[in-house]
Design an enzyme around this catalytic site. Structure first.
Site, PDB file in Angstrom:
ATOM      1  N   HIS A   1       1.322   4.920  -2.582  1.00 40.43           N
ATOM      2  CA  HIS A   1       0.790   5.657  -3.425  1.00 40.43           C
ATOM      3  C   HIS A   1       1.835   6.411  -4.363  1.00 40.43           C
ATOM      4  O   HIS A   1       2.716   7.031  -3.274  1.00 40.43           O
ATOM      5  CB  HIS A   1      -0.285   6.749  -3.063  1.00 40.43           C
TER       6      HIS A   1
ATOM      7  N   HIS B   1       0.725  -1.059  -0.120  1.00 43.96           N
ATOM      8  CA  HIS B   1      -0.047  -0.101   0.057  1.00 43.96           C
ATOM      9  C   HIS B   1       0.854   1.267  -0.045  1.00 43.96           C
ATOM     10  O   HIS B   1       1.182   1.870   0.976  1.00 43.96           O
ATOM     11  CB  HIS B   1      -1.011   0.066   1.174  1.00 43.96           C
TER      12      HIS B   1
ATOM     13  N   GLU C   1     -10.958   3.811   6.351  1.00 40.32           N
ATOM     14  CA  GLU C   1      -9.992   4.606   6.672  1.00 40.32           C
ATOM     15  C   GLU C   1     -10.677   5.597   7.559  1.00 40.32           C
ATOM     16  O   GLU C   1     -10.427   5.771   8.764  1.00 40.32           O
ATOM     17  CB  GLU C   1      -9.282   5.092   5.566  1.00 40.32           C
TER      18      GLU C   1
ATOM     19  N   ASP D   1       1.954   4.238   2.806  1.00 39.63           N
ATOM     20  CA  ASP D   1       0.829   4.785   2.208  1.00 39.63           C
ATOM     21  C   ASP D   1       1.486   5.917   1.316  1.00 39.63           C
ATOM     22  O   ASP D   1       1.418   5.860   0.099  1.00 39.63           O
ATOM     23  CB  ASP D   1      -0.110   5.425   3.202  1.00 39.63           C
ATOM     24  N   ASP D   2       1.669   7.063   1.735  1.00 34.97           N
ATOM     25  CA  ASP D   2       2.307   8.178   1.237  1.00 34.97           C
ATOM     26  C   ASP D   2       3.644   8.509   2.189  1.00 34.97           C
ATOM     27  O   ASP D   2       3.401   9.695   2.645  1.00 34.97           O
ATOM     28  CB  ASP D   2       1.360   9.313   1.140  1.00 34.97           C
TER      29      ASP D   2
HETATM   30  N1  ADE Z   1      -4.530   8.731  -1.933  1.00 29.99           N
HETATM   31  C1  ADE Z   1      -3.360   8.669  -1.502  1.00 29.99           C
HETATM   32  N2  ADE Z   1      -3.274   8.526  -0.291  1.00 29.99           N
HETATM   33  C2  ADE Z   1      -4.625   8.194   0.149  1.00 29.99           C
HETATM   34  C3  ADE Z   1      -5.267   7.798   1.299  1.00 29.99           C
HETATM   35  N3  ADE Z   1      -4.324   7.540   2.511  1.00 29.99           N
HETATM   36  N4  ADE Z   1      -6.876   7.681   1.329  1.00 29.99           N
HETATM   37  C4  ADE Z   1      -7.147   7.980   0.182  1.00 29.99           C
HETATM   38  N5  ADE Z   1      -6.704   8.300  -1.073  1.00 29.99           N
HETATM   39  C5  ADE Z   1      -5.308   8.285  -0.911  1.00 29.99           C
HETATM   40 ZN    ZN Z   2      -3.699   4.695   0.534  1.00 32.33          ZN
END
Ligand code: ADE
Ligand code: ZN
Length: 337
Positions: free
Chosen positions: A20, A18, A201, A279-280
């Site tokens: 992005h 996971h 989430e 995630d990011d």
């Molecule tokens: N796009 C990038 N990060 C995200 C996240 N945590 N939740 C939903 N969309 C996303």
């Molecule tokens: Zn995500």
């Protein structure tokens, strides 16, 4: 601080499921790409941009995340971003990684679909050649857009389908339930793609159920709100449905106030297939090993939990059974030392 356990977490073989890829754009690279492409940013300096990373919820993050992605113009830009992430992942002993990308963020700005996917895919191929790292691309539909727009994106993706392993659903969760995308996901399923979706989430646990029942996803991204529904939790455990949990993200986006309050260990101990992910990472304070360090510091994580998390990351991966067994054997050999 349990340094021995953090060291184990750092060194153990793991998969990331996971991430992005646009969320791996560090401020330094945003500024470098802006300069390369003669784009004027709203922020005067790298420090000023980083200082803006104080989020109150998912939407406050997404606004700045989409703005950051606007510096990506050429195939080389997408390659450079992905290569920077892969180097970090390799340093964190990530042996397999499945990358989300958001084509609609780029095609809406006039960047061709092929530019996006070819740049990201070439970096992944290079990582395979250089380190034997395996991986795949998962194209996400932006859920704040319409299903019609998702169908258009799927059409654009078809010439590149060999470069993608799956389809996901991300962006603003509240008010955009999974059922909005039931028809396009059905078509993706017929095309043979693996299916995943962000659910639970920020949105309610009911979105986890509809993602399972109406989209027929094989993994839930985040899913931490399942804690509100004990029957759903039992189902997730029974069906061995993986939840790709992102601890640092959940704190930065105020899903939990403090890491101490994160429920991932409760879910893991209840028998759910929890995995740890970044995630990011450029926005949330770290990559895979930073996430592991943060949970070991805040929660009563034990060695057997780490082994389970490492095993889960490969069990939940979209890889051929023989390669999966090879990775699981590597995890078990590591923990047998
Ligand atoms: N796009 C990038 N990060 C995200 C996240 N945590 N939740 C939903 N969309 C996303
Ligand atoms: Zn995500």
């Amino acid at each position: 601080m349990n340094t021995a356990l953090i060291d184990t977490a750092r060194k153990m073989p793991k998969a990331e499921l996971h991430i992005h890829i646009e969320g791996s754009l560090e401020p330094e690279l945003i500024f470098a790409l802006a300069q390369r492409n003669a784009i004027v940013l709203d922020y005067p300096s790298i420090e000023a941009l980083r200082a803006a990373y104080a989020f109150t919820d998912l939407q406050s993050f997404l606004d700045i995340y989409y703005a950051g992605a606007s510096v990506l113009q050429t195939e080389q830009d997408f390659y450079d971003m992905t290569w920077a992430y892969l180097q970090r992942a390799h340093a964190d002993n990530v042996l397999h990684t499945e990358l989300f990308f958001d084509p609609q963020t780029h095609t809406a700005r006039g960047v061709a679909f092929g530019v996006v996917v070819n740049g990201i895919h070439r970096a992944l191929s290079d990582a395979h050649e250089k380190w034997d790292m395996s991986g795949g691309l998962i194209m996400c539909f932006l859920r704040h857009l319409s299903e019609e727009e998702a169908f258009v994106t799927l059409e654009q993706a078809l010439p590149y389908r060999d470069k993608m392993i799956g389809i996901g659903l991300d962006s603003s969760e509240r008010g955009h339930p999974p059922e909005k995308f039931a028809r396009v996901f059905a078509q993706c399923r017929e095309l043979g793609f693996h299916l995943v979706a962000h659910a639970g989430e920020e949105g309610p646990s009911a979105y986890i159920e509809t993602a399972l029942d109406l989209l027929q996803v094989e993994r839930i991204d985040h899913g931490v709100r399942c804690i509100d529904d004990p029957v759903l939790m039992q189902r997730l455990a029974r069906e061995k449905m993986p939840l790709t949990v992102c601890p640092l993200s959940n704190i930065k986006l105020c899903v939990f106030e403090k890491m101490l309050q994160h429920n991932l260990l409760t879910l893991l101990d209840a028998g759910l297939t929890i995995t740890i992910n970044s995630d990011d990472p450029a926005y949330f304070g770290g990559y895979m090993n930073d996430n592991f360090a943060a949970i070991v510091e805040a929660l009563p994580v034990q060695r057997h939990h780490l082994q389970q998390l490492a095993r889960n990351s490969f069990t939940a991966a979209f890889i051929a059974p023989d390669i999966k067994q090879k990775y699981l054997a590597q995890v078990d050999a590591f923990f047998a030392r």
